[in-house]
Design a protein around this motif. Structure first.
Motif, PDB file in Angstrom:
ATOM      1  N   PRO A  48       0.806  -1.231   0.000  1.00  0.00           N
ATOM      2  CA  PRO A  48       0.000   0.000   0.000  1.00  0.00           C
ATOM      3  C   PRO A  48       0.835   1.275   0.000  1.00  0.00           C
ATOM      4  CG  PRO A  48      -0.147  -1.102   2.123  1.00  0.00           C
ATOM      5  CD  PRO A  48       0.537  -2.051   1.196  1.00  0.00           C
ATOM      6  N   MET A  49       2.007   1.243   0.613  1.00  0.00           N
ATOM      7  CA  MET A  49       2.873   2.421   0.597  1.00  0.00           C
ATOM      8  C   MET A  49       3.341   2.754  -0.810  1.00  0.00           C
ATOM      9  SD  MET A  49       5.359   1.919   3.901  1.00  0.00           S
ATOM     10  CE  MET A  49       4.746   1.978   5.587  1.00  0.00           C
ATOM     11  N   LEU A  50       3.744   1.740  -1.554  1.00  0.00           N
ATOM     12  CA  LEU A  50       4.215   1.976  -2.916  1.00  0.00           C
ATOM     13  C   LEU A  50       3.075   2.456  -3.809  1.00  0.00           C
ATOM     14  CD1 LEU A  50       6.557  -1.113  -3.332  1.00  0.00           C
ATOM     15  CD2 LEU A  50       7.255   1.276  -3.139  1.00  0.00           C
ATOM     16  N   ALA A  51       1.879   1.912  -3.590  1.00  0.00           N
ATOM     17  CA  ALA A  51       0.728   2.366  -4.368  1.00  0.00           C
ATOM     18  C   ALA A  51       0.417   3.821  -4.065  1.00  0.00           C
ATOM     19  CB  ALA A  51      -0.480   1.478  -4.070  1.00  0.00           C
ATOM     20  N   ALA A  52       0.507   4.198  -2.800  1.00  0.00           N
ATOM     21  CA  ALA A  52       0.246   5.584  -2.420  1.00  0.00           C
ATOM     22  C   ALA A  52       1.256   6.531  -3.039  1.00  0.00           C
ATOM     23  CB  ALA A  52       0.254   5.719  -0.897  1.00  0.00           C
ATOM     24  N   ALA A  53       2.443   6.009  -3.359  1.00  0.00           N
ATOM     25  CA  ALA A  53       3.478   6.834  -3.993  1.00  0.00           C
ATOM     26  C   ALA A  53       3.318   6.902  -5.502  1.00  0.00           C
ATOM     27  CB  ALA A  53       4.857   6.285  -3.640  1.00  0.00           C
ATOM     28  N   GLY A  54       2.296   6.211  -6.046  1.00  0.00           N
ATOM     29  CA  GLY A  54       2.003   6.322  -7.460  1.00  0.00           C
ATOM     30  C   GLY A  54       2.305   5.102  -8.304  1.00  0.00           C
ATOM     31  N   TYR A  55       2.576   3.961  -7.652  1.00  0.00           N
ATOM     32  CA  TYR A  55       2.924   2.758  -8.395  1.00  0.00           C
ATOM     33  C   TYR A  55       1.871   1.674  -8.189  1.00  0.00           C
ATOM     34  CZ  TYR A  55       7.358   5.093  -8.978  1.00  0.00           C
ATOM     35  OH  TYR A  55       8.318   6.011  -9.319  1.00  0.00           O
ATOM     36  N   ARG A  56       1.276   1.229  -9.278  1.00  0.00           N
ATOM     37  CA  ARG A  56       0.368   0.088  -9.214  1.00  0.00           C
ATOM     38  C   ARG A  56       1.209  -1.107  -8.774  1.00  0.00           C
ATOM     39  NH1 ARG A  56      -0.446   0.169 -14.007  1.00  0.00           N
ATOM     40  NH2 ARG A  56      -2.261   1.563 -14.068  1.00  0.00           N
TER      41      ARG A  56
ATOM     42  N   ALA B  58      25.720  -1.997  -9.236  1.00  0.00           N
ATOM     43  CA  ALA B  58      24.401  -1.636  -8.714  1.00  0.00           C
ATOM     44  C   ALA B  58      24.492  -0.554  -7.650  1.00  0.00           C
ATOM     45  CB  ALA B  58      23.723  -2.874  -8.111  1.00  0.00           C
ATOM     46  N   LYS B  59      23.430   0.202  -7.509  1.00  0.00           N
ATOM     47  CA  LYS B  59      23.290   1.108  -6.368  1.00  0.00           C
ATOM     48  C   LYS B  59      23.008   0.273  -5.124  1.00  0.00           C
ATOM     49  CE  LYS B  59      21.535   5.164  -8.851  1.00  0.00           C
ATOM     50  NZ  LYS B  59      22.524   6.132  -8.311  1.00  0.00           N
ATOM     51  N   THR B  60      23.177   0.870  -3.942  1.00  0.00           N
ATOM     52  CA  THR B  60      22.906   0.154  -2.701  1.00  0.00           C
ATOM     53  C   THR B  60      22.013   0.965  -1.780  1.00  0.00           C
ATOM     54  OG1 THR B  60      24.917   1.019  -1.658  1.00  0.00           O
ATOM     55  CG2 THR B  60      25.088  -1.135  -2.749  1.00  0.00           C
TER      56      THR B  60
ATOM     57  N   ALA C 120       8.768   1.733   5.560  1.00  0.00           N
ATOM     58  CA  ALA C 120       8.743   3.118   5.078  1.00  0.00           C
ATOM     59  C   ALA C 120      10.089   3.497   4.463  1.00  0.00           C
ATOM     60  CB  ALA C 120       8.383   4.072   6.212  1.00  0.00           C
ATOM     61  N   GLN C 121      11.182   3.034   5.080  1.00  0.00           N
ATOM     62  CA  GLN C 121      12.510   3.325   4.516  1.00  0.00           C
ATOM     63  C   GLN C 121      12.709   2.596   3.192  1.00  0.00           C
ATOM     64  OE1 GLN C 121      15.854   2.999   7.279  1.00  0.00           O
ATOM     65  NE2 GLN C 121      14.445   3.198   8.997  1.00  0.00           N
ATOM     66  N   VAL C 122      12.278   1.329   3.138  1.00  0.00           N
ATOM     67  CA  VAL C 122      12.394   0.573   1.893  1.00  0.00           C
ATOM     68  C   VAL C 122      11.574   1.245   0.800  1.00  0.00           C
ATOM     69  CG1 VAL C 122      11.962  -1.638   0.767  1.00  0.00           C
ATOM     70  CG2 VAL C 122      12.839  -1.594   3.114  1.00  0.00           C
ATOM     71  N   CYS C 123      10.354   1.662   1.134  1.00  0.00           N
ATOM     72  CA  CYS C 123       9.498   2.343   0.167  1.00  0.00           C
ATOM     73  C   CYS C 123      10.181   3.596  -0.364  1.00  0.00           C
ATOM     74  CB  CYS C 123       8.156   2.701   0.817  1.00  0.00           C
ATOM     75  SG  CYS C 123       7.056   3.639  -0.255  1.00  0.00           S
ATOM     76  N   ALA C 124      10.727   4.404   0.522  1.00  0.00           N
ATOM     77  CA  ALA C 124      11.374   5.654   0.106  1.00  0.00           C
ATOM     78  C   ALA C 124      12.554   5.379  -0.827  1.00  0.00           C
ATOM     79  CB  ALA C 124      11.829   6.437   1.328  1.00  0.00           C
ATOM     80  N   ASP C 125      13.354   4.362  -0.500  1.00  0.00           N
ATOM     81  CA  ASP C 125      14.506   4.045  -1.348  1.00  0.00           C
ATOM     82  C   ASP C 125      14.068   3.524  -2.715  1.00  0.00           C
ATOM     83  OD1 ASP C 125      16.474   4.823   0.459  1.00  0.00           O
ATOM     84  OD2 ASP C 125      16.532   2.867   1.426  1.00  0.00           O
TER      85      ASP C 125
ATOM     86  N   PHE D 251      14.760   5.406  -6.275  1.00  0.00           N
ATOM     87  CA  PHE D 251      15.446   4.646  -7.322  1.00  0.00           C
ATOM     88  C   PHE D 251      14.612   4.591  -8.594  1.00  0.00           C
ATOM     89  CE2 PHE D 251      16.456   0.194  -8.932  1.00  0.00           C
ATOM     90  CZ  PHE D 251      17.600   0.569  -9.606  1.00  0.00           C
ATOM     91  N   TRP D 252      13.330   4.335  -8.443  1.00  0.00           N
ATOM     92  CA  TRP D 252      12.464   4.227  -9.610  1.00  0.00           C
ATOM     93  C   TRP D 252      12.307   5.560 -10.328  1.00  0.00           C
ATOM     94  CZ3 TRP D 252       8.103   1.020  -6.802  1.00  0.00           C
ATOM     95  CH2 TRP D 252       8.596  -0.288  -6.544  1.00  0.00           C
ATOM     96  N   LYS D 253      12.254   6.652  -9.570  1.00  0.00           N
ATOM     97  CA  LYS D 253      12.123   7.963 -10.210  1.00  0.00           C
ATOM     98  C   LYS D 253      13.318   8.261 -11.111  1.00  0.00           C
ATOM     99  CE  LYS D 253       9.115  10.242  -6.836  1.00  0.00           C
ATOM    100  NZ  LYS D 253       9.029  11.299  -5.797  1.00  0.00           N
ATOM    101  N   GLU D 254      14.468   7.708 -10.757  1.00  0.00           N
ATOM    102  CA  GLU D 254      15.655   7.907 -11.582  1.00  0.00           C
ATOM    103  C   GLU D 254      15.524   7.236 -12.949  1.00  0.00           C
ATOM    104  OE1 GLU D 254      18.901   6.381  -9.375  1.00  0.00           O
ATOM    105  OE2 GLU D 254      18.801   7.910  -7.797  1.00  0.00           O
ATOM    106  N   GLN D 255      14.605   6.247 -13.023  1.00  0.00           N
ATOM    107  CA  GLN D 255      14.441   5.502 -14.278  1.00  0.00           C
ATOM    108  C   GLN D 255      13.317   6.077 -15.132  1.00  0.00           C
ATOM    109  OE1 GLN D 255      17.004   3.755 -13.924  1.00  0.00           O
ATOM    110  NE2 GLN D 255      16.982   3.864 -11.693  1.00  0.00           N
ATOM    111  N   ALA D 256      12.678   7.138 -14.664  1.00  0.00           N
ATOM    112  CA  ALA D 256      11.539   7.709 -15.409  1.00  0.00           C
ATOM    113  C   ALA D 256      11.994   8.336 -16.717  1.00  0.00           C
ATOM    114  CB  ALA D 256      10.842   8.752 -14.538  1.00  0.00           C
TER     115      ALA D 256
END
Length: 280
Positions: free
Chosen positions: A53-61, A248-250, A266-271, A275-280
């Motif tokens: 649910p955290m990742l979905a709230a951040a905009g990811y299905r 790889a990044k860490t 929450a920390q995993v979600c933020a990371d 990371f994903w935003k960098e791939q946009a």
């Protein structure tokens, strides 16, 4: 951060139905892409109860599923139906079901990372990024785990209860004190997971997931190695060296163990989101 509700769904695997979850971004949040989370040995989609649910709230299905023979998913009763090719084939089929028209972000936890890295090497164009979450180089060396072949022999003789006893002992050694409700769920999940699944995964673990790890580096898919620095199955230096080999990044979770997805979601979600935003 607000959270999006989880909806149970059913996906199709090569050996039967796969129990899964999906959480959609809220209506007022831009959908940035699709994420798929793959659980590890003795795990299930419930390992991502907070993260989905955290990742979905951040905009990811966001999807998560039980692998074949795990918890609520169907699977064969024969160990021969649990080869690495079988697990990877299911994952590739799930990718095509949940995101047929666009590459997605893949996260593999522990053994789920073994399966996922093979899938990435097979079809790199289907993945926008890949995160190894508490998923080290292999179970053959540099891992704090009994020889998988010996564990498989014990399970063959004593069934799922043997794995439950080992998990209980591991939690005690790590000074983890789950609630009575949590313990009851973990025991119920182990006993519902097919014995053939457990032995099959242990058999897969007797060999490195990739004969040539450089194939993952050379796939061109952006990589993140994320791990806890306390009581993981691999020492921090092993993860660090693996990340360096992969280019790889860490992301490191101080004080967390083998399940940062549960310890510090929450920390995993933020990371992941960064990371994903960098791939946009």
């Amino acid at each position: 951060m607000s959270q999006a509700p989880i909806t149970p769904i059913t996906l199709q695997g090569a050996a039967g139905k796969l129990a899964a979850w999906v959480a959609q971004p809220p209506a007022d949040v831009e959908t940035r892409g699709t994420a798929l989370l793959v659980p590890g040995f003795t795990g299930s989609k419930e390992d991502f109860t907070d993260l989905v649910p955290m990742l979905a709230a951040a905009g990811y299905r966001t999807y998560a599923y039980d692998q074949r023979g795990q918890w609520e998913s169907e699977g064969p009763d024969e160990v021969s139906g649990y080869t690495m090719a079988d697990f990877v084939g299911d994952l590739q089929g799930v990718v095509d079901q949940v995101s047929p028209d666009a590459p997605l972000h893949l996260v593999g936890h522990s053994f789920g990372g073994y399966v996922s890295r093979v899938a990435v090497v097979e079809r790199p164009a289907r993945f926008r990024s890949f995160t190894l979450l508490a998923s080290g180089p292999s179970s053959v060396e540099e891992i704090n785990f009994p020889p998988p072949a010996l564990v498989a022999q014990a399970v063959e003789a004593g069934g799922q209860e043997i794995i439950w006893q080992q998990l209980n002992a591991a939690m005690t050694m790590a000074d983890q004190q789950p609630t009575a409700e949590r313990l009851e769920f973990l025991h119920r999940r182990i006993m519902a997971t097919k014995k053939a699944n457990i032995i099959g995964i242990l058999t897969c673990m007797t060999e490195p997931p990739l004969k040539d790890p450089s194939a993952l580096r050379d796939s061109g898919v952006p990589l993140l190695v994320a791990y806890g620095d306390t009581n993981d199955l691999w020492a921090p230096a092993v993860h660090e060296n693996f990340a360096r080999e992969l280019g790889a990044k860490t992301a490191v979770y101080r004080g967390s163990g083998h399940v940062p997805n549960e310890d510090v979601p929450a920390q995993v979600c933020a990371d992941l989101v960064n990371f994903w935003k960098e791939q946009a």
